[in-house]
Design an enzyme around this catalytic site. Structure first.
Site, PDB file in Angstrom:
ATOM      1  N   LYS A  13       0.825  -1.214   0.000  1.00 17.13           N
ATOM      2  CA  LYS A  13       0.000   0.000   0.000  1.00 17.13           C
ATOM      3  C   LYS A  13       0.856   1.261   0.000  1.00 17.13           C
ATOM      4  CE  LYS A  13      -2.074  -0.822   3.963  1.00 17.13           C
ATOM      5  NZ  LYS A  13      -1.542  -2.116   4.383  1.00 17.13           N
ATOM      6  N   ARG A  88      -9.346   0.806   8.916  1.00 23.24           N
ATOM      7  CA  ARG A  88      -8.955  -0.573   9.184  1.00 23.24           C
ATOM      8  C   ARG A  88     -10.052  -1.334   9.925  1.00 23.24           C
ATOM      9  NH1 ARG A  88      -2.989   0.459   9.139  1.00 23.24           N
ATOM     10  NH2 ARG A  88      -1.883  -1.478   9.445  1.00 23.24           N
ATOM     11  N   ARG A 127      11.967  -6.245   5.390  1.00 23.18           N
ATOM     12  CA  ARG A 127      11.738  -4.828   5.132  1.00 23.18           C
ATOM     13  C   ARG A 127      12.646  -3.984   6.039  1.00 23.18           C
ATOM     14  NH1 ARG A 127       5.676  -2.617   4.963  1.00 23.18           N
ATOM     15  NH2 ARG A 127       5.596  -2.858   7.213  1.00 23.18           N
ATOM     16  N   ARG A 160      11.500  -1.976  11.675  1.00 22.73           N
ATOM     17  CA  ARG A 160      10.449  -1.539  12.584  1.00 22.73           C
ATOM     18  C   ARG A 160      10.195  -2.627  13.621  1.00 22.73           C
ATOM     19  NH1 ARG A 160       5.589   0.039   8.618  1.00 22.73           N
ATOM     20  NH2 ARG A 160       4.457  -0.921  10.335  1.00 22.73           N
ATOM     21  N   ARG A 171      -0.358  -9.155  13.161  1.00 26.72           N
ATOM     22  CA  ARG A 171      -0.940  -8.066  12.367  1.00 26.72           C
ATOM     23  C   ARG A 171      -1.790  -8.631  11.229  1.00 26.72           C
ATOM     24  NH1 ARG A 171       4.191  -4.943  10.749  1.00 26.72           N
ATOM     25  NH2 ARG A 171       2.814  -3.575   9.586  1.00 26.72           N
TER      26      ARG A 171
END
Ligand code: AMP
Length: 216
Positions: A13, A88, A127, A160, A171
């Site tokens: 996204k 969300r 990531r 992160r 998540r």
């Protein structure tokens, strides 16, 4: 153009939204980025949000709804905006409808980027994010030119806290339970467009552009 980019964490996204910012000249409103900024600054909001974010849980609806409401009233949103990571939950989607009604606006398209869980996990654990400018890299698919250094601003790259595997799985579970129902919510409104998020960045972008060029 008023847009929503919908999808599981790691669906792409943010990456696609950044490209759309460049091409269409409308701002990206990422609730995740705004919350991380508040955490980094140590504000009251940041302190409250961090507890949830570290566990991979959703920050309470009223908190994010408040942030988005304020943001949508900024002058740069007049020409349009890209919501990335919001809504969300169903409550957030309904609150958004209310806000937009008050502002005399509506959502033109919801881009649903679909990616299965295993692909999401593979993407997110590799990531890395720039501490300074927020640019995102992938150690295998989109590595920085120099180890641990941002190509764009030279900032340090980090993982992160919520990008660790266990948190990513949580998540994803949260996404399935709370966010996936929004696909049908927007499909019923006739504004949903599905994109195959398993393609590479360029392939997904081509699909996104072909949709946005049609509705613009
Ligand atoms: P993201 O960068 O979009 O993956 O968001 C990172 C984390 O911020 C999420 O796992 C949530 O804890 C929190 N967050 C971001 N956007 C929202 C939202 N719309 N509602 C609730 N929590 C959010």
């Amino acid at each position: 153009m008023n847009l929503i980019f919908l999808g599981a964490p790691g669906a792409g996204k943010g990456t696609q939204a950044k490209r759309a910012v460049e091409k269409y000249g409308i701002p990206q409103i990422s609730t995740g980025d705004m919350l991380r900024e508040a955490v980094a600054k140590g504000t009251e909001l940041g302190k409250k949000a961090k507890e949830y974010m570290d566990k991979g849980e959703l920050v309470p609806d009223e908190v994010v709804i408040g942030i988005v409401k304020e943001r949508l009233q900024q002058p740069d949103c007049e020409k349009g905006f890209i919501l990335d990571g919001f809504p969300r939950t169903l409550a957030q989607a309904e609150a958004l409808d209310e806000m937009l009604k008050e502002l005399g606006k509506k959502i033109d398209a919801v881009i649903n980027i679909a990616v299965p869980e295993e692909e999401v996990v593979k993407r997110i654990v590799n990531r890395r994010t720039c501490k300074k400018c927020g640019a995102v890299y992938h150690l295998i698919y989109a590595p920085p030119k120099e180890d641990n250094k941002c190509d764009k601003c030279g900032g340090e790259l980090y993982q992160r806290d919520d990008d660790k595997e266990e948190t990513v799985r949580e998540r994803y579970r949260v996404y399935k339970q709370n966010t996936e129902p929004l696909i049908e919510y927007y499909r019923k409104k006739g504004v949903l467009y599905d994109v195959d998020g398993t393609k590479d960045i360029e392939g997904v972008w081509e699909e996104v552009v072909s949709i946005l060029d049609k509705i613009k």
